[in-house]
Design a protein around this motif. Structure first.
Motif, PDB file in Angstrom:
ATOM      1  N   GLY A  12       0.779  -1.231   0.000  1.00 50.97           N
ATOM      2  CA  GLY A  12       0.000   0.000   0.000  1.00 50.97           C
ATOM      3  C   GLY A  12       0.808   1.278   0.000  1.00 50.97           C
ATOM      4  N   LEU A  13       2.112   1.190  -0.272  1.00 46.21           N
ATOM      5  CA  LEU A  13       2.939   2.395  -0.286  1.00 46.21           C
ATOM      6  C   LEU A  13       3.324   2.771  -1.715  1.00 46.21           C
ATOM      7  CD1 LEU A  13       5.345   1.574   2.674  1.00 46.21           C
ATOM      8  CD2 LEU A  13       3.613   3.380   2.619  1.00 46.21           C
ATOM      9  N   VAL A  14       3.343   4.058  -1.978  1.00 43.58           N
ATOM     10  CA  VAL A  14       3.923   4.561  -3.216  1.00 43.58           C
ATOM     11  C   VAL A  14       5.413   4.684  -2.940  1.00 43.58           C
ATOM     12  CG1 VAL A  14       4.022   6.517  -4.791  1.00 43.58           C
ATOM     13  CG2 VAL A  14       1.820   5.766  -3.878  1.00 43.58           C
ATOM     14  N   VAL A  15       6.244   4.108  -3.833  1.00 44.76           N
ATOM     15  CA  VAL A  15       7.672   3.986  -3.563  1.00 44.76           C
ATOM     16  C   VAL A  15       8.488   4.673  -4.641  1.00 44.76           C
ATOM     17  CG1 VAL A  15       9.563   2.355  -3.221  1.00 44.76           C
ATOM     18  CG2 VAL A  15       7.271   1.769  -2.426  1.00 44.76           C
ATOM     19  N   GLY A  16       9.471   5.439  -4.207  1.00 45.34           N
ATOM     20  CA  GLY A  16      10.465   6.010  -5.106  1.00 45.34           C
ATOM     21  C   GLY A  16      11.781   5.284  -4.899  1.00 45.34           C
ATOM     22  N   ASP A  17      12.446   4.896  -5.960  1.00 51.80           N
ATOM     23  CA  ASP A  17      13.722   4.189  -5.870  1.00 51.80           C
ATOM     24  C   ASP A  17      14.851   5.212  -5.980  1.00 51.80           C
ATOM     25  OD1 ASP A  17      15.907   2.529  -6.023  1.00 51.80           O
ATOM     26  OD2 ASP A  17      15.157   1.334  -7.686  1.00 51.80           O
ATOM     27  N   GLY A  18      15.555   5.439  -4.878  1.00 55.28           N
ATOM     28  CA  GLY A  18      16.657   6.395  -4.864  1.00 55.28           C
ATOM     29  C   GLY A  18      16.227   7.816  -4.567  1.00 55.28           C
ATOM     30  N   GLY A  19      15.007   8.013  -4.171  1.00 55.10           N
ATOM     31  CA  GLY A  19      14.484   9.340  -3.837  1.00 55.10           C
ATOM     32  C   GLY A  19      12.966   9.306  -3.819  1.00 55.10           C
ATOM     33  N   ALA A  20      12.379  10.462  -3.684  1.00 61.88           N
ATOM     34  CA  ALA A  20      10.914  10.561  -3.658  1.00 61.88           C
ATOM     35  C   ALA A  20      10.346  10.097  -4.994  1.00 61.88           C
ATOM     36  CB  ALA A  20      10.489  11.995  -3.375  1.00 61.88           C
ATOM     37  N   PRO A  21       9.156   9.507  -4.990  1.00 63.55           N
ATOM     38  CA  PRO A  21       8.519   9.143  -6.257  1.00 63.55           C
ATOM     39  C   PRO A  21       8.170  10.400  -7.053  1.00 63.55           C
ATOM     40  CG  PRO A  21       7.057   8.693  -4.390  1.00 63.55           C
ATOM     41  CD  PRO A  21       8.358   9.176  -3.831  1.00 63.55           C
ATOM     42  N   ALA A  22       7.869  10.224  -8.314  1.00 66.91           N
ATOM     43  CA  ALA A  22       7.462  11.349  -9.148  1.00 66.91           C
ATOM     44  C   ALA A  22       6.309  12.086  -8.475  1.00 66.91           C
ATOM     45  CB  ALA A  22       7.047  10.854 -10.532  1.00 66.91           C
ATOM     46  N   LYS A  23       6.353  13.397  -8.520  1.00 63.74           N
ATOM     47  CA  LYS A  23       5.358  14.221  -7.820  1.00 63.74           C
ATOM     48  C   LYS A  23       3.929  13.826  -8.195  1.00 63.74           C
ATOM     49  CE  LYS A  23       4.674  18.946  -6.404  1.00 63.74           C
ATOM     50  NZ  LYS A  23       5.498  19.339  -5.295  1.00 63.74           N
ATOM     51  N   ALA A  24       3.725  13.487  -9.462  1.00 63.80           N
ATOM     52  CA  ALA A  24       2.380  13.131  -9.922  1.00 63.80           C
ATOM     53  C   ALA A  24       1.881  11.827  -9.300  1.00 63.80           C
ATOM     54  CB  ALA A  24       2.364  13.017 -11.445  1.00 63.80           C
ATOM     55  N   SER A  25       2.797  10.964  -8.850  1.00 61.30           N
ATOM     56  CA  SER A  25       2.360   9.686  -8.287  1.00 61.30           C
ATOM     57  C   SER A  25       2.211   9.716  -6.769  1.00 61.30           C
ATOM     58  CB  SER A  25       3.322   8.569  -8.700  1.00 61.30           C
ATOM     59  OG  SER A  25       4.593   8.783  -8.127  1.00 61.30           O
ATOM     60  N   ILE A  26       2.599  10.804  -6.110  1.00 60.24           N
ATOM     61  CA  ILE A  26       2.424  10.904  -4.659  1.00 60.24           C
ATOM     62  C   ILE A  26       0.937  11.064  -4.370  1.00 60.24           C
ATOM     63  CG2 ILE A  26       2.922  12.282  -2.589  1.00 60.24           C
ATOM     64  CD1 ILE A  26       5.621  12.982  -3.855  1.00 60.24           C
ATOM     65  N   PRO A  27       0.374  10.200  -3.523  1.00 62.58           N
ATOM     66  CA  PRO A  27      -1.074  10.270  -3.272  1.00 62.58           C
ATOM     67  C   PRO A  27      -1.468  11.544  -2.530  1.00 62.58           C
ATOM     68  CG  PRO A  27      -0.046   8.679  -1.811  1.00 62.58           C
ATOM     69  CD  PRO A  27       1.019   9.149  -2.756  1.00 62.58           C
ATOM     70  N   SER A  28      -2.739  11.832  -2.536  1.00 58.72           N
ATOM     71  CA  SER A  28      -3.241  13.049  -1.874  1.00 58.72           C
ATOM     72  C   SER A  28      -2.992  13.032  -0.371  1.00 58.72           C
ATOM     73  CB  SER A  28      -4.735  13.229  -2.160  1.00 58.72           C
ATOM     74  OG  SER A  28      -5.459  12.111  -1.665  1.00 58.72           O
ATOM     75  N   THR A  29      -2.774  11.840   0.199  1.00 54.64           N
ATOM     76  CA  THR A  29      -2.463  11.752   1.633  1.00 54.64           C
ATOM     77  C   THR A  29      -1.078  12.309   1.937  1.00 54.64           C
ATOM     78  OG1 THR A  29      -1.492   9.561   1.384  1.00 54.64           O
ATOM     79  CG2 THR A  29      -3.858   9.675   1.929  1.00 54.64           C
ATOM     80  N   GLY A  30      -0.210  12.394   0.916  1.00 48.43           N
ATOM     81  CA  GLY A  30       1.154  12.877   1.111  1.00 48.43           C
ATOM     82  C   GLY A  30       2.081  11.831   1.699  1.00 48.43           C
TER      83      GLY A  30
END
Length: 126
Positions: A12-30
């Motif tokens: 259930g997590l949005v994951v960025g590899d080596g840093g934050a995920p792309a801004k567009a894929s970060i959910p509204s929950t932050g």
């Protein structure tokens, strides 16, 4: 490494590899996780120097707009990594949690975010 990212995503997590995920894929929950891998290390399984064992350290940095949501992300990561990972052609141990520093607030971004880095070690053999 792909199995770790897949487990966190399935948890259930949005994951960025080596840093934050792309801004567009970060959910509204932050809430999201950034994962950082070391290069890993091949290890000898015996005195014959057959290098089929592998050790990898990685850090999951959990991020949220509040301390509570940041802790929630860390809990989700823990639950996702609790089960042994499935890697084709290998046997993997359950990731070992090594801990990390306390939760911190980043006031250099607006609005401020909370982050909690948790380190793990994973070992596998062919």
């Amino acid at each position: 490494m792909d199995a770790i990212v897949a487990a966190l995503t399935a948890g259930g997590l949005v994951v960025g590899d080596g840093g934050a995920p792309a801004k567009a894929s970060i959910p509204s929950t932050g809430i999201y996780a950034a994962i950082y891998f070391d290069p890993g290390q091949s290890l000898s399984e015996s005195l014959a120097d057959q290098r089929t064992d592998f050790s990898l350290s990685f850090q999951v940095t959990c991020v949220g707009p509040t301390a509570e949501k940041c802790r929630w992300a860390a809990h989700r990561a823990r639950m996702a990594l609790y089960a042994p990972l499935v890697v084709a052609g290998r046997s993997a141990w359950r990731p070992e949690e090594l801990g990390g520093p306390p939760i911190q607030r980043d006031d250099d971004v607006s609005p401020p975010l909370y982050y909690l880095p948790v380190q793990y070690r994973l070992q596998s053999t062919a």
